[in-house]
Design a protein around this motif. Sequence first.
Motif, PDB file in Angstrom:
ATOM      1  N   ILE A  75      59.837  54.540  31.864  1.00 60.35           N
ATOM      2  CA  ILE A  75      60.751  55.032  30.828  1.00 60.35           C
ATOM      3  C   ILE A  75      62.003  54.161  30.747  1.00 60.35           C
ATOM      4  O   ILE A  75      62.449  53.593  31.737  1.00 60.35           O
ATOM      5  CB  ILE A  75      61.129  56.508  31.133  1.00 60.35           C
ATOM      6  CG1 ILE A  75      61.744  57.180  29.918  1.00 60.35           C
ATOM      7  CG2 ILE A  75      62.062  56.611  32.322  1.00 60.35           C
ATOM      8  CD1 ILE A  75      60.766  57.428  28.809  1.00 60.35           C
ATOM      9  N   ASP A  78      65.426  53.174  25.377  1.00 59.93           N
ATOM     10  CA  ASP A  78      64.893  52.960  24.018  1.00 59.93           C
ATOM     11  C   ASP A  78      63.606  53.734  23.756  1.00 59.93           C
ATOM     12  O   ASP A  78      63.256  53.971  22.599  1.00 59.93           O
ATOM     13  CB  ASP A  78      64.627  51.463  23.785  1.00 59.93           C
ATOM     14  CG  ASP A  78      65.906  50.646  23.902  1.00 59.93           C
ATOM     15  OD1 ASP A  78      66.986  51.202  23.589  1.00 59.93           O
ATOM     16  OD2 ASP A  78      65.837  49.484  24.332  1.00 59.93           O
ATOM     17  N   THR A  79      62.883  54.087  24.809  1.00 60.04           N
ATOM     18  CA  THR A  79      61.583  54.747  24.592  1.00 60.04           C
ATOM     19  C   THR A  79      61.585  56.227  24.946  1.00 60.04           C
ATOM     20  O   THR A  79      60.603  56.919  24.712  1.00 60.04           O
ATOM     21  CB  THR A  79      60.492  54.058  25.449  1.00 60.04           C
ATOM     22  OG1 THR A  79      60.863  54.142  26.829  1.00 60.04           O
ATOM     23  CG2 THR A  79      60.326  52.592  25.071  1.00 60.04           C
ATOM     24  N   GLN A  80      62.695  56.719  25.508  1.00 59.08           N
ATOM     25  CA  GLN A  80      62.668  58.105  26.010  1.00 59.08           C
ATOM     26  C   GLN A  80      62.364  59.127  24.911  1.00 59.08           C
ATOM     27  O   GLN A  80      61.744  60.161  25.176  1.00 59.08           O
ATOM     28  CB  GLN A  80      63.965  58.456  26.736  1.00 59.08           C
ATOM     29  CG  GLN A  80      65.216  58.322  25.910  1.00 59.08           C
ATOM     30  CD  GLN A  80      66.469  58.681  26.703  1.00 59.08           C
ATOM     31  OE1 GLN A  80      66.453  59.498  27.598  1.00 59.08           O
ATOM     32  NE2 GLN A  80      67.580  58.051  26.356  1.00 59.08           N
ATOM     33  N   HIS A  81      62.774  58.826  23.665  1.00 62.44           N
ATOM     34  CA  HIS A  81      62.545  59.796  22.580  1.00 62.44           C
ATOM     35  C   HIS A  81      61.055  59.960  22.270  1.00 62.44           C
ATOM     36  O   HIS A  81      60.660  60.919  21.617  1.00 62.44           O
ATOM     37  CB  HIS A  81      63.302  59.373  21.316  1.00 62.44           C
ATOM     38  CG  HIS A  81      62.785  58.099  20.713  1.00 62.44           C
ATOM     39  ND1 HIS A  81      63.099  56.855  21.222  1.00 62.44           N
ATOM     40  CD2 HIS A  81      61.951  57.877  19.666  1.00 62.44           C
ATOM     41  CE1 HIS A  81      62.495  55.910  20.508  1.00 62.44           C
ATOM     42  NE2 HIS A  81      61.794  56.504  19.553  1.00 62.44           N
ATOM     43  N   LEU A  82      60.224  59.028  22.755  1.00 58.57           N
ATOM     44  CA  LEU A  82      58.782  59.104  22.490  1.00 58.57           C
ATOM     45  C   LEU A  82      58.066  60.055  23.456  1.00 58.57           C
ATOM     46  O   LEU A  82      56.896  60.361  23.260  1.00 58.57           O
ATOM     47  CB  LEU A  82      58.148  57.707  22.610  1.00 58.57           C
ATOM     48  CG  LEU A  82      58.731  56.621  21.706  1.00 58.57           C
ATOM     49  CD1 LEU A  82      58.149  55.258  22.057  1.00 58.57           C
ATOM     50  CD2 LEU A  82      58.464  56.956  20.231  1.00 58.57           C
ATOM     51  N   PHE A  83      58.761  60.498  24.510  1.00 58.28           N
ATOM     52  CA  PHE A  83      58.096  61.298  25.557  1.00 58.28           C
ATOM     53  C   PHE A  83      58.813  62.624  25.819  1.00 58.28           C
ATOM     54  O   PHE A  83      59.218  62.894  26.953  1.00 58.28           O
ATOM     55  CB  PHE A  83      58.030  60.487  26.860  1.00 58.28           C
ATOM     56  CG  PHE A  83      57.312  59.178  26.711  1.00 58.28           C
ATOM     57  CD1 PHE A  83      55.920  59.121  26.723  1.00 58.28           C
ATOM     58  CD2 PHE A  83      58.034  57.996  26.562  1.00 58.28           C
ATOM     59  CE1 PHE A  83      55.264  57.908  26.590  1.00 58.28           C
ATOM     60  CE2 PHE A  83      57.371  56.785  26.420  1.00 58.28           C
ATOM     61  CZ  PHE A  83      55.983  56.734  26.436  1.00 58.28           C
ATOM     62  N   PRO A  84      58.985  63.464  24.799  1.00 60.65           N
ATOM     63  CA  PRO A  84      59.741  64.708  25.009  1.00 60.65           C
ATOM     64  C   PRO A  84      59.120  65.622  26.060  1.00 60.65           C
ATOM     65  O   PRO A  84      59.838  66.256  26.841  1.00 60.65           O
ATOM     66  CB  PRO A  84      59.756  65.369  23.625  1.00 60.65           C
ATOM     67  CG  PRO A  84      58.630  64.728  22.875  1.00 60.65           C
ATOM     68  CD  PRO A  84      58.499  63.342  23.422  1.00 60.65           C
ATOM     69  N   GLU A  85      57.767  65.703  26.119  1.00 64.37           N
ATOM     70  CA  GLU A  85      57.133  66.599  27.100  1.00 64.37           C
ATOM     71  C   GLU A  85      57.411  66.135  28.525  1.00 64.37           C
ATOM     72  O   GLU A  85      57.780  66.923  29.385  1.00 64.37           O
ATOM     73  CB  GLU A  85      55.606  66.680  26.901  1.00 64.37           C
ATOM     74  CG  GLU A  85      55.187  67.544  25.728  1.00 64.37           C
ATOM     75  CD  GLU A  85      54.963  66.715  24.465  1.00 64.37           C
ATOM     76  OE1 GLU A  85      54.938  65.462  24.587  1.00 64.37           O
ATOM     77  OE2 GLU A  85      54.829  67.308  23.390  1.00 64.37           O
ATOM     78  N   GLU A  86      57.209  64.821  28.757  1.00 61.35           N
ATOM     79  CA  GLU A  86      57.428  64.305  30.116  1.00 61.35           C
ATOM     80  C   GLU A  86      58.900  64.419  30.508  1.00 61.35           C
ATOM     81  O   GLU A  86      59.225  64.741  31.648  1.00 61.35           O
ATOM     82  CB  GLU A  86      56.978  62.839  30.227  1.00 61.35           C
ATOM     83  CG  GLU A  86      55.470  62.659  30.212  1.00 61.35           C
ATOM     84  CD  GLU A  86      54.937  62.389  28.813  1.00 61.35           C
ATOM     85  OE1 GLU A  86      55.592  62.800  27.834  1.00 61.35           O
ATOM     86  OE2 GLU A  86      53.855  61.779  28.707  1.00 61.35           O
TER      87      GLU A  86
END
Length: 430
Positions: A75, A78-86
């Motif tokens: 993570i 820049d990419t955190q918004h792509l993984f809301p569940e995790e």
Amino acid sequence: MRSKDRISYFYDGDAGNVYFGPNHPMKPHRLCMTHHLVLSYDLHKKMEIYRPHKAYPVELAQFHSADYVEFLQRINPDTQHLFPEEMAKFKLGEDCPVFDDMFEFCQIYAGGTIDAARRLNNQLCDIAINWAGGLHHAKKCEASGFCYINDLVLGILELLKYHARVLYIDIDVHHGDGVEEAFYFTDRVMTVSFHKYGNLFFPGSGDVKEIGEQEGKFYAINIPLKDGIDDTSFTRLFKTIISKVVETYQPGVIVLQCGADSLAGDRLGCFNLSIDGHAECVRFVKKFGLPLLVTGGGGYTKENVARCWTVETGVLLDTELPNEIPDNEYIKYFAPECSLRIPTAHIENFNSKSYLGTIKMQVLENLRCIQHAPSVQMQEVPPDFYIPDFDEDEKNPDERIDQHTQDKHIQRDDEYYEGDNDNDHHMDDV
């Protein structure tokens, strides 16, 4: 007692350069400030200074779940918004934000504590210090309280390879819940935490009634305190309990978490300890003459954190430090008075004599339930974690050498390593 303790001190400037974000109370910059203060007092000349290895994901997974470690590694902001569940599952977000170089930061502070434990195990030193470590809230599968990887649990797991019994002591203002939880069911580790306790105070655990379960029953000790505790009350209680713990439990090694948020005037704390009071606990633990692993922890008024850990480095080196801070790169942070000691606050101590007496009696009563030190069957010692060596000749010369490998051969300008045998001091292959 040994005439002169051999002390290993771990530091990597990269750990102090990360930034949790605006308005976040955790400031790793305090590590650079501490280190430069240590240098300004010439304490580095009395210790072996090492840059820790960056802990490998497989080492972190000795305690943490592999999917959690893998996510931390993958993570970034820049990419955190792509993984809301995790993000929700692993409790990343507000208290534990994703920031640049987060995983590398975890690798460095965890690597320091693991290296410290290994040097103690191999009797290469008597005391090992990692001020970047002490992140005691992280859980097996989730971040908590500004902590992502629990370096203390990883260090204790290393120590258990060589020691039947490990004593963990925590003087951070917050309950050492992650370490307690990891060893709640075993008598091989006794955890002792002195902390502020109250429903509204993070993490909300650490009642005197929490004592461990199954084989671990009576091997977790909690000393819940109220606002405003001062040097006299704290150190008296600390010495009474810790001497009884050491006498009863007979540990082979001690891990001491020195969170500096228990100092007076801390941004998140509510105790009223002076630096001398805090350091007195370190001095007392050192007197047992047992192998000792010392870490940092919380501490959110960063110039006081640096003062505290520098004084405690001096205590571990049996060196009294003059109160006037010598000139150094961070001197402006200690202005205008530039002194090492800090005043305590004029606040009320809500810990009455009768309250502290009751807590002490309950703890000592629980200790009496342990007949004597548990007799642990020691198995064959497992090897230090196996890290594959790569043969230089077999490497494809066209492959770019990774940055960390290059760093192994570079001495950084802002770090100090004693002597000409500089390569000995880069502990990349422990």
